[in-house]
Every structure is written in structure tokens, then in C-alpha cells.
Design an enzyme around this catalytic site. Structure first.
Site, mmCIF file in Angstrom:
data_model
loop_
_atom_site.group_PDB
_atom_site.id
_atom_site.type_symbol
_atom_site.label_atom_id
_atom_site.label_comp_id
_atom_site.label_asym_id
_atom_site.label_seq_id
_atom_site.Cartn_x
_atom_site.Cartn_y
_atom_site.Cartn_z
ATOM 1 N N TYR A 173 -11.052 -2.122 11.072
ATOM 2 C CA TYR A 173 -10.245 -0.915 10.881
ATOM 3 C C TYR A 173 -10.321 -0.107 12.167
ATOM 4 C CZ TYR A 173 -10.506 -1.783 5.797
ATOM 5 O OH TYR A 173 -10.418 -2.330 4.542
ATOM 6 N N PRO A 192 2.922 3.805 -2.403
ATOM 7 C CA PRO A 192 2.254 4.462 -3.530
ATOM 8 C C PRO A 192 2.969 4.223 -4.861
ATOM 9 C CG PRO A 192 2.382 5.933 -1.651
ATOM 10 C CD PRO A 192 3.210 4.724 -1.305
ATOM 11 N N LEU A 193 2.153 4.137 -5.917
ATOM 12 C CA LEU A 193 2.692 3.920 -7.249
ATOM 13 C C LEU A 193 3.684 5.014 -7.610
ATOM 14 C CD1 LEU A 193 -0.587 3.032 -9.202
ATOM 15 C CD2 LEU A 193 1.214 1.446 -8.522
ATOM 16 N N PHE A 248 -5.991 -1.062 -2.732
ATOM 17 C CA PHE A 248 -4.700 -0.451 -3.064
ATOM 18 C C PHE A 248 -4.663 -0.030 -4.542
ATOM 19 C CE2 PHE A 248 -2.420 -3.056 0.466
ATOM 20 C CZ PHE A 248 -2.996 -2.225 1.421
ATOM 21 N N PRO A 249 -5.712 0.657 -5.040
ATOM 22 C CA PRO A 249 -5.710 1.082 -6.447
ATOM 23 C C PRO A 249 -4.601 2.074 -6.765
ATOM 24 C CG PRO A 249 -7.467 2.198 -5.256
ATOM 25 C CD PRO A 249 -6.905 1.144 -4.329
ATOM 26 N N LEU A 250 -4.070 2.711 -5.720
ATOM 27 C CA LEU A 250 -2.979 3.672 -5.909
ATOM 28 C C LEU A 250 -1.672 3.165 -5.306
ATOM 29 C CD1 LEU A 250 -4.981 6.953 -5.105
ATOM 30 C CD2 LEU A 250 -4.520 5.907 -7.327
ATOM 31 N N GLY A 251 -1.631 1.868 -4.992
ATOM 32 C CA GLY A 251 -0.415 1.280 -4.459
ATOM 33 C C GLY A 251 -0.430 1.008 -2.975
ATOM 34 N N GLY A 252 -1.411 1.550 -2.259
ATOM 35 C CA GLY A 252 -1.534 1.274 -0.833
ATOM 36 C C GLY A 252 -0.423 1.901 -0.014
ATOM 37 N N PHE A 253 0.194 1.082 0.836
ATOM 38 C CA PHE A 253 1.234 1.590 1.730
ATOM 39 C C PHE A 253 2.516 1.952 0.977
ATOM 40 C CE2 PHE A 253 -1.314 -1.326 4.466
ATOM 41 C CZ PHE A 253 -1.882 -0.345 5.254
#
Length: 291
Positions: free
Chosen positions: A63, A220-221, A213-218
Site C-alpha cells: 500500500y 460504495p454500496l 471491501f465490506p462497504l463496497g470498496g472503490f
């Protein structure tokens, strides 16, 4: 009791970690490449996370590269005794920010030493081997060669525990024949649930599942269902998504990332959010719509 305590705990390599942790990926620059726009803000997020009770931080020396580990060391070293830092190897970055496999013995060995140096550690708590047969998701293929290298580094005392990332069930079985696997890190969230059966299988064996990506990553959900449930519960959609994951299975450990102290606090508050059964049923149906 801190808010993170309400997320519960899980045994990760013999250490009790809060199920709601922090992922450091967003501390690097745009595209997880280069330095952050606000170095001071990055330090503040890490210090706030630990002060709020987080004792599980996920990172990698690719990273940046090197950026997030150096920031973690600057912000938190010497580390609290109860802090578990999980890193990963198996990839490298091109000069254009591209992601490429780094599976040779020399590359994997150098990656472990880079993580040790930049984090300021003598031994790494947990190292995930990131499988890069396909950058976009798990793809079949033998992982014996690179995992054997990581197991050798473990026997040398440089790594305490080993995990796998971006893998299939078959690769996990192969890996467990080479060394003990204590965690699996794959993409999973409300809308992307290909690993439903795998999560339950790992839970029966006491292996942690860490969704990235629990929230959708790049991307978002976004869902009217998610927004509607959040409105009824006086919460944010992201808090609802995290609370659903915490309820989904006791072996799920969350590492949502952010470069904002405000967003960090919102994420951690998800540990205290109780989802009514009817809300869970609504959210479960999101996977059917996404499919």
C-alpha cells in the site's frame, strides 16, 4: 466499555481481537499509491482508532508502497501489547500504480523484511498471502510454491501466523495441508456474497473470515433497501452494512478503512447498532437482487 467492545471478540492466532477493526489501505494516496494528501490526518485516524479500542489493524507494505506501514509506525510505535497488526504479501506495484503478482521466493522474502522494517517489528503477527492469479477475484491454481516460501519464513521466526487472501475453497484446503491457516480475506459484503458457504465452513473450524471491501470498496454500496433500513434505524447505510456483517457470522472480523476521523467514528459506532429481524430479512434479499 468502548463501542468496539460491543462488536465482540474472536481468537486470532491465540490473541483476542475485537471483531470491528481498522483497514489502513486508504491512508495512502489516490489509488492506494503515493503519500496521503494530509499526513497529519492519517496519523490522527490511527491514533483515534486505537484510543477507541481497536486492536486489529490490517495493512500491507504494497500500500503506497511502504506508505501505510511507515505511517502506522510513526503513529503507534511502540505498539500496545494487545494490538494485532495483520499484513499481506504476494503483490507489488508498478511505477504507474498497477498491481502485479510477486510470488517468487526472492520477492516474498523481501516483502516480509520490508514489512518488518517499515512497521518496526522483529516478527509479524499475521501475514496473509495474497493470491494474484486474477487481480479482480479468486481464480483456481496451485498455491503450493508461494505458500511454502511463507511457511519457511514462519519457521524462521519472522512470521507468527499465516492467512490467505483472494482464494478459492480448493486453495484453502491445499494451503491447510502446508501450514496452519488462521484467517481468510476475500471480498464479501451485502451485495457480493459468493463466499456464504465458505464463511460457514471456516466458522466450524474456528478460522476467521475477514471481508475486504465490506462497504463496497472503490464502488460504495448503494441500495434503496439499505437506505430505507438505515433511515428507520437512525443510522447511516454504511453502519447498517457493517452491523449486518457482524451479525452474519461470529468468525467475521471487519476492517473498514477510512482516512477521516469522523468516518472512523461512524464506522465504529456500527458495533452498537442492533438490527431487528425484519431488517435483516430485507437486507438478506439484497444479494438476490445483486445476483
Amino acid at each position: 466499555m468502548s463501542t468496539t467492545d460491543q462488536s465482540g471478540t474472536f481468537n486470532l492466532g491465540g490473541r483476542s481481537v475485537k471483531r470491528l477493526g481498522y483497514g489502513a489501505m486508504q491512508l495512502a494516496g489516490p489509488g492506494v499509491f503515493g503519500p496521503p494528501k494530509d499526513h497529519g490526518a492519517a496519523l490522527a485516524v490511527l491514533r483515534e482508532a486505537v484510543a477507541s479500542g481497536v486492536n486489529h489493524i490490517d495493512t500491507s507494505d504494497f500500500y503506497g508502497p511502504h506508505v501505510t506501514n511507515q505511517i502506522i509506525r510513526e503513529a503507534l510505535h511502540p505498539y500496545r501489547d494487545d494490538l494485532t497488526i495483520v499484513t499481506k504479501i504476494g503483490a507489488r506495484r508498478g511505477t504507474d500504480g498497477s498491481w502485479m503478482p510477486a510470488f517468487s521466493r526472492e520477492e516474498l522474502t523481501a516483502a516480509v523484511h520490508d514489512n518488518l522494517r517499515n512497521l518496526g517489528l522483529d516478527v509479524l503477527d499475521v501475514v496473509n498471502l495474497r493470491i494474484m492469479f486474477d487481480v479482480h477475484g479468486p481464480a483456481e491454481g496451485s498455491i503450493e510454491a508461494p505458500l511454502t516460501v511463507l511457511a519457511d519464513l514462519q519457521r524462521q521466526g519472522l512470521v507468527r501466523h499465516v492467512g490467505l487472501s483472494n482464494v478459492t475453497s480448493k486453495q484453502i484446503t491445499e494451503g491447510r495441508g502446508i501450514t496452519e491457516i488462521i484467517c481468510v480475506q476475500n471480498q464479501y459484503n451485502l451485495a457480493h456474497r459468493a463466499d456464504d458457504a465458505l464463511i460457514d465452513d471456516l466458522a466450524r473450524d474456528g478460522i476467521a473470515y475477514v471481508p475486504f471491501f465490506p462497504l463496497g470498496g472503490f464502488s460504495p454500496l448503494q441500495s434503496s433497501t439499505l437506505s430505507d433500513v438505515a433511515t428507520r434505524l437512525n443510522a447511516t447505510p454504511m453502519q447498517v452494512a457493517l452491523a449486518w456483517l457482524l451479525r452474519r457470522a461470529e468468525n467475521i472480523l471487519l476492517i473498514p478503512g477510512t482516512s477521516s476521523v469522523g468516518h472512523l467514528r461512524e464506522n465504529l459506532a456500527a458495533a452498537a447498532l442492533v438490527l431487528p429481524d425484519e431488517a435483516v430479512s430485507e437486507l438478506n434479499r439484497m444479494a438476490d437482487v445483486a445476483a
